[in-house]
Design a protein around this motif. Structure first.
Motif, PDB file in Angstrom:
ATOM      1  N   THR A 120     130.987  58.642  34.103  1.00 50.58           N
ATOM      2  CA  THR A 120     130.672  59.876  33.376  1.00 50.58           C
ATOM      3  C   THR A 120     129.243  59.848  32.859  1.00 50.58           C
ATOM      4  OG1 THR A 120     132.993  60.056  32.689  1.00 50.58           O
ATOM      5  CG2 THR A 120     131.387  61.370  31.476  1.00 50.58           C
ATOM      6  N   ALA A 121     128.826  58.707  32.345  1.00 48.33           N
ATOM      7  CA  ALA A 121     127.461  58.576  31.826  1.00 48.33           C
ATOM      8  C   ALA A 121     126.430  58.767  32.936  1.00 48.33           C
ATOM      9  CB  ALA A 121     127.282  57.210  31.160  1.00 48.33           C
ATOM     10  N   PHE A 122     126.725  58.283  34.131  1.00 44.20           N
ATOM     11  CA  PHE A 122     125.798  58.448  35.251  1.00 44.20           C
ATOM     12  C   PHE A 122     125.587  59.930  35.560  1.00 44.20           C
ATOM     13  CE2 PHE A 122     125.389  59.106  39.894  1.00 44.20           C
ATOM     14  CZ  PHE A 122     124.117  58.579  40.067  1.00 44.20           C
ATOM     15  N   ILE A 123     126.675  60.702  35.597  1.00 42.26           N
ATOM     16  CA  ILE A 123     126.548  62.130  35.879  1.00 42.26           C
ATOM     17  C   ILE A 123     125.790  62.823  34.761  1.00 42.26           C
ATOM     18  CG2 ILE A 123     127.792  64.243  36.412  1.00 42.26           C
ATOM     19  CD1 ILE A 123     128.063  62.035  38.505  1.00 42.26           C
ATOM     20  N   TYR A 124     126.106  62.487  33.519  1.00 36.36           N
ATOM     21  CA  TYR A 124     125.363  63.045  32.392  1.00 36.36           C
ATOM     22  C   TYR A 124     123.867  62.767  32.544  1.00 36.36           C
ATOM     23  CZ  TYR A 124     128.811  64.708  28.908  1.00 36.36           C
ATOM     24  OH  TYR A 124     129.751  65.429  28.206  1.00 36.36           O
ATOM     25  N   PHE A 125     123.530  61.538  32.899  1.00 39.71           N
ATOM     26  CA  PHE A 125     122.120  61.162  33.008  1.00 39.71           C
ATOM     27  C   PHE A 125     121.414  62.015  34.060  1.00 39.71           C
ATOM     28  CE2 PHE A 125     118.494  58.713  34.514  1.00 39.71           C
ATOM     29  CZ  PHE A 125     117.928  58.283  33.335  1.00 39.71           C
ATOM     30  N   LEU A 195     118.807  59.549  26.964  1.00 34.84           N
ATOM     31  CA  LEU A 195     118.818  58.280  26.219  1.00 34.84           C
ATOM     32  C   LEU A 195     120.247  57.810  25.972  1.00 34.84           C
ATOM     33  CD1 LEU A 195     117.420  56.061  24.563  1.00 34.84           C
ATOM     34  CD2 LEU A 195     117.456  57.626  22.608  1.00 34.84           C
ATOM     35  N   LEU A 196     121.089  58.696  25.435  1.00 36.37           N
ATOM     36  CA  LEU A 196     122.458  58.297  25.105  1.00 36.37           C
ATOM     37  C   LEU A 196     123.261  57.962  26.357  1.00 36.37           C
ATOM     38  CD1 LEU A 196     123.342  60.858  22.278  1.00 36.37           C
ATOM     39  CD2 LEU A 196     122.714  58.448  22.039  1.00 36.37           C
ATOM     40  N   SER A 197     123.154  58.797  27.388  1.00 38.48           N
ATOM     41  CA  SER A 197     123.910  58.524  28.615  1.00 38.48           C
ATOM     42  C   SER A 197     123.414  57.259  29.293  1.00 38.48           C
ATOM     43  CB  SER A 197     123.829  59.719  29.567  1.00 38.48           C
ATOM     44  OG  SER A 197     122.491  60.030  29.896  1.00 38.48           O
ATOM     45  N   GLY A 198     122.116  56.998  29.219  1.00 40.76           N
ATOM     46  CA  GLY A 198     121.583  55.766  29.787  1.00 40.76           C
ATOM     47  C   GLY A 198     122.132  54.536  29.087  1.00 40.76           C
ATOM     48  N   TRP A 233     130.256  73.211  38.850  1.00 46.14           N
ATOM     49  CA  TRP A 233     130.234  71.817  38.389  1.00 46.14           C
ATOM     50  C   TRP A 233     129.702  71.695  36.965  1.00 46.14           C
ATOM     51  CZ3 TRP A 233     127.711  73.206  43.021  1.00 46.14           C
ATOM     52  CH2 TRP A 233     126.355  73.462  42.919  1.00 46.14           C
ATOM     53  N   GLU A 234     129.069  72.729  36.425  1.00 42.88           N
ATOM     54  CA  GLU A 234     128.656  72.665  35.021  1.00 42.88           C
ATOM     55  C   GLU A 234     129.903  72.635  34.129  1.00 42.88           C
ATOM     56  OE1 GLU A 234     125.647  72.119  34.938  1.00 42.88           O
ATOM     57  OE2 GLU A 234     124.706  73.204  36.595  1.00 42.88           O
ATOM     58  N   SER A 235     130.849  73.545  34.395  1.00 41.10           N
ATOM     59  CA  SER A 235     132.100  73.542  33.633  1.00 41.10           C
ATOM     60  C   SER A 235     132.902  72.276  33.896  1.00 41.10           C
ATOM     61  CB  SER A 235     132.940  74.773  34.001  1.00 41.10           C
ATOM     62  OG  SER A 235     132.290  75.964  33.620  1.00 41.10           O
ATOM     63  N   GLN A 236     132.846  71.782  35.126  1.00 35.12           N
ATOM     64  CA  GLN A 236     133.587  70.562  35.451  1.00 35.12           C
ATOM     65  C   GLN A 236     133.031  69.372  34.680  1.00 35.12           C
ATOM     66  OE1 GLN A 236     134.285  69.961  39.676  1.00 35.12           O
ATOM     67  NE2 GLN A 236     134.511  67.750  39.387  1.00 35.12           N
ATOM     68  N   LEU A 237     131.713  69.306  34.521  1.00 34.82           N
ATOM     69  CA  LEU A 237     131.128  68.215  33.743  1.00 34.82           C
ATOM     70  C   LEU A 237     131.489  68.354  32.271  1.00 34.82           C
ATOM     71  CD1 LEU A 237     129.410  65.754  33.312  1.00 34.82           C
ATOM     72  CD2 LEU A 237     127.356  67.182  33.448  1.00 34.82           C
ATOM     73  N   LEU A 238     131.517  69.585  31.765  1.00 35.33           N
ATOM     74  CA  LEU A 238     131.896  69.776  30.372  1.00 35.33           C
ATOM     75  C   LEU A 238     133.343  69.371  30.133  1.00 35.33           C
ATOM     76  CD1 LEU A 238     130.114  73.151  29.524  1.00 35.33           C
ATOM     77  CD2 LEU A 238     129.541  70.868  28.684  1.00 35.33           C
ATOM     78  N   GLU A 239     134.234  69.703  31.065  1.00 32.09           N
ATOM     79  CA  GLU A 239     135.634  69.291  30.905  1.00 32.09           C
ATOM     80  C   GLU A 239     135.766  67.777  31.003  1.00 32.09           C
ATOM     81  OE1 GLU A 239     140.128  70.006  32.733  1.00 32.09           O
ATOM     82  OE2 GLU A 239     138.505  71.373  33.272  1.00 32.09           O
TER      83      GLU A 239
END
Length: 631
Positions: A120-125, A195-198, A233-239
């Motif tokens: 999840t953090a990788f996708i956020y980054f 920064l946080l996701s990294g 995929w924006e909504s998918q990442l938020l979910e």
């Protein structure tokens, strides 16, 4: 010495592991079950490839051990079958390892949580990196759709106040920032998210504060992103990000927080997500384009997908039977295998592995942003610690910590629930109830013959509908921007020069790009604009006006400006072309061409800055100023 019992850690300092190893092999010593010393010798056996012994079993005498070895030697030399029971399904070695605590048990999700967090953090980054590099050009102060203008329109719509109604309509931190410094605000959100996701990606640990902050930050961007953030995929990442909040402790930063075991409810919310994603994608195809039912869609997909990559060029020329096989496989993976999630561990593992493999195939065959990478994330919840143990070295502290926790569970030595743990259980149950409640309209949509995809039924986008490629375009069309220095756009002698985008097809000699999981938002929207009209995509005319002013903000989204370092173009037009892949080995391919193209006609007529003045004013766009000419 045949029944020596090592009870203290002092024994390990006084006796080398090699001596202990030899004594254990001869049956001369035994240890308390699951003691530190027992585990250390167990790991020695594992690394040497020998069958680990059962630490909990009483040891044999020296005489019986020698007798047993003699019998084993005679049987091995004579080819006689072993007098013991036949191997079970897991094998003798696996049985012994499980009994001794050397192998991870099924049914726990400590390692699963770490893998889910890092994925999840990788996708956020990636998502925040895309935002940092493109937001100012798309929704910044001088962007194509400035978000401060959007926020102002929402504020007016809800009564002129920034209150609950405004936040419900557009949940974003940007309501509370200085709108005159919007570029800085957007950059700060993206940088903090990176920064946080990294940190989570590198450490494999997080708490609810960090994961909640990431969710709020990305929600703040998506809510004001307008057309540029309208992808499913924006909504998918938020979910996905919302569910990840409940995977972790409230405050503790530990990869294996003993007081906060992974909730099975939380794991099931991820599984429910992958089931809905795949069923939504499969059902929208069956109900949509006829080519999904007659198995011909893959005859077109590789050539007409939004942003092909180099492998798409070759896959497009696959034999007809291979394309039929692809469509059938797609239906199996999207419509049948998701149901395996509910049919026990083995079938759930099958589904998880198939979904990941399916997404990897999509990743290597096209540039679908981070969609497929993101879809892998909930698929990981199909795996437990036993199936993910290979990702964690046998010498690693995480694996050893999980083994200790599992051993304590087998012995009934689990820690007594604290008040905080009981409260957390209530939170987990509440999460399950919330997801179940919000899933009702989503399930109704899946069952409906009028199914819609990529839609949210709540403002926070906690539970959404998904789907992709419900219809397949049968031919590829592209909009090509062209500019000229000539005073008369109707003059046959006018020289029109082309602008090139970063990734979308333009120059027929340019190789398709390979950028996944990165996302060029403008390139994707140009694909949609090509099978619409410029009246439906007015922002295309906005780009044309900015190009005539050599606007650096918009030009930074493009790959090639033919008027770089020269006088600004007097006229810009949009031409409509039909594109097709060249055939590998053909004369065109030998000339270095990846594409063949044929002009369809004008997408929008030639325009100049003066002629666009009224058009820009009517839409409240700032009129581009050309400093090289008097107006």
């Amino acid at each position: 010495m045949s029944d020596i019992l090592f009870n203290t850690e002092k024994s390990e300092s006084a006796t080398t592991k090699k001596q202990l190893y030899d004594w254990v092999a001869k049956g001369l010593v035994r240890f308390p079950p699951h003691s530190t010393l027992a585990r250390s010798v167990c790991f020695v056996y594992s690394r040497d490839g020998r069958t680990p012994f059962n630490m909990a079993a009483p040891s044999e005498s020296s005489e019986s051990a020698v007798r047993r070895r003699r019998v084993d030697t005679i049987q091995a030399g004579s080819g006689l079958p072993d007098s013991k029971e036949p191997h079970d399904e897991d094998g003798e070695e696996t049985k012994h390892r499980k009994a001794s605590g050397c192998a991870l048990q099924t049914g726990t999700y400590w390692l699963t949580r770490i893998v889910l967090l890092r994925a999840t953090a990788f996708i956020y980054f990636v998502a925040f990196a895309v935002a940092y590099q493109q937001n100012s050009q798309l929704i910044g102060e001088r962007g194509l759709m400035p978000c401060q203008a959007y926020l102002q329109s929402v504020k007016t719509y809800v009564g002129g106040k920034i209150g609950p109604a405004a936040l419900a309509y557009t949940p974003s931190l940007l309501w509370f920032t200085d709108w005159t410094a919007m570029d800085g605000n957007l950059a700060a959100i993206a940088l903090l998210g990176m920064l946080l996701s990294g940190l989570v990606l590198l450490s494999g640990t997080a708490n609810m504060l960090i994961m909640g902050t990431l969710w709020v930050l990305y929600h703040s961007l998506v809510s004001v992103g307008q057309l540029w953030y309208s992808f499913g995929w924006e909504s998918q990442l938020l979910e996905t990000g919302f569910l990840a909040i409940f995977l972790v402790p409230v405050w503790t930063l530990s990869r294996v927080p003993r007081r906060c075991p992974p909730s099975l409810i939380s794991i099931w919310t991820f599984r429910w997500l992958i089931v809905r994603i795949m069923l939504g994608a499969g059902l929208i195809k069956i109900r949509g384009d006829q080519c999904w039912r007659d198995l011909t869609c893959m005859d077109y997909h590789y050539e007409t997908q939004p942003v092909p990559n180099p492998l798409s060029y070759y896959l497009h020329r696959s034999p007809w039977w291979f394309h039929r096989f692809e469509v059938v496989s797609n239906h199996v993976v999207e419509l049948l295998l998701p149901l395996c999630t509910f049919l026990g561990r083995r079938l759930r593992l099958l589904n998880g592995g198939a979904q990941i493999l399916f997404q990897v195939m999509l990743i290597i065959s096209g540039n679908l942003s981070f969609l497929n990478w993101l879809t892998i994330v909930p698929s990981l919840a199909c795996f437990d610690d036993a199936s993910l143990g290979f990702l964690f070295g046998s010498k690693g502290g995480v694996r050893k910590a999980v083994l200790e926790i599992q051993a304590e569970g087998r012995e009934g030595r689990t820690p007594k629930p604290t008040r905080g743990m009981l409260v957390r259980r209530v939170v987990n149950v509440s999460l399950g109830v919330l997801i179940g409640y919000l899933s009702v309209p989503v399930v109704m949509n899946l069952l409906s013959s009028k199914q819609v995809m990529n839609t949210s039924f709540d403002p926070l986008r906690i539970v959404n509908t998904y789907g992709a490629f419900g219809s397949i375009t049968k031919e590829r069309t592209e909009v090509v921007f062209q500019g000229t220095l000539g005073p008369d756009p109707q003059d046959p002698a006018a020289v029109w020069e082309e602008y090139q985008f970063v990734c979308k097809p333009g120059d027929v000699h340019r190789r398709p790009c390979l950028v996944s999981p990165y996302h060029y938002r403008l390139d994707w929207l140009m694909w949609f604009a090509a099978f619409q009209t410029y009246e439906q995509s007015e922002w295309v005319i906005h780009i044309a006006g900015r190009l005539m002013a050599n606007d650096t903000t918009v030009l930074s989204l493009l790959d090639h400006n033919p008027f770089q370092g020269r006088e600004n173009p007097r006229w810009v037009r949009g031409e409509h072309f039909r594109y097709k892949f060249t055939a590998p080995g053909s004369a065109s391919a030998a000339q270095g061409k990846w594409w063949l193209r044929k002009r369809i006609g004008a997408y929008f007529p030639a325009v100049n800055l003066e002629g666009l003045r009224g058009y820009f004013q009517s839409r409240k766009w700032p009129h581009p100023h050309d400093p090289t000419r008097r107006e």
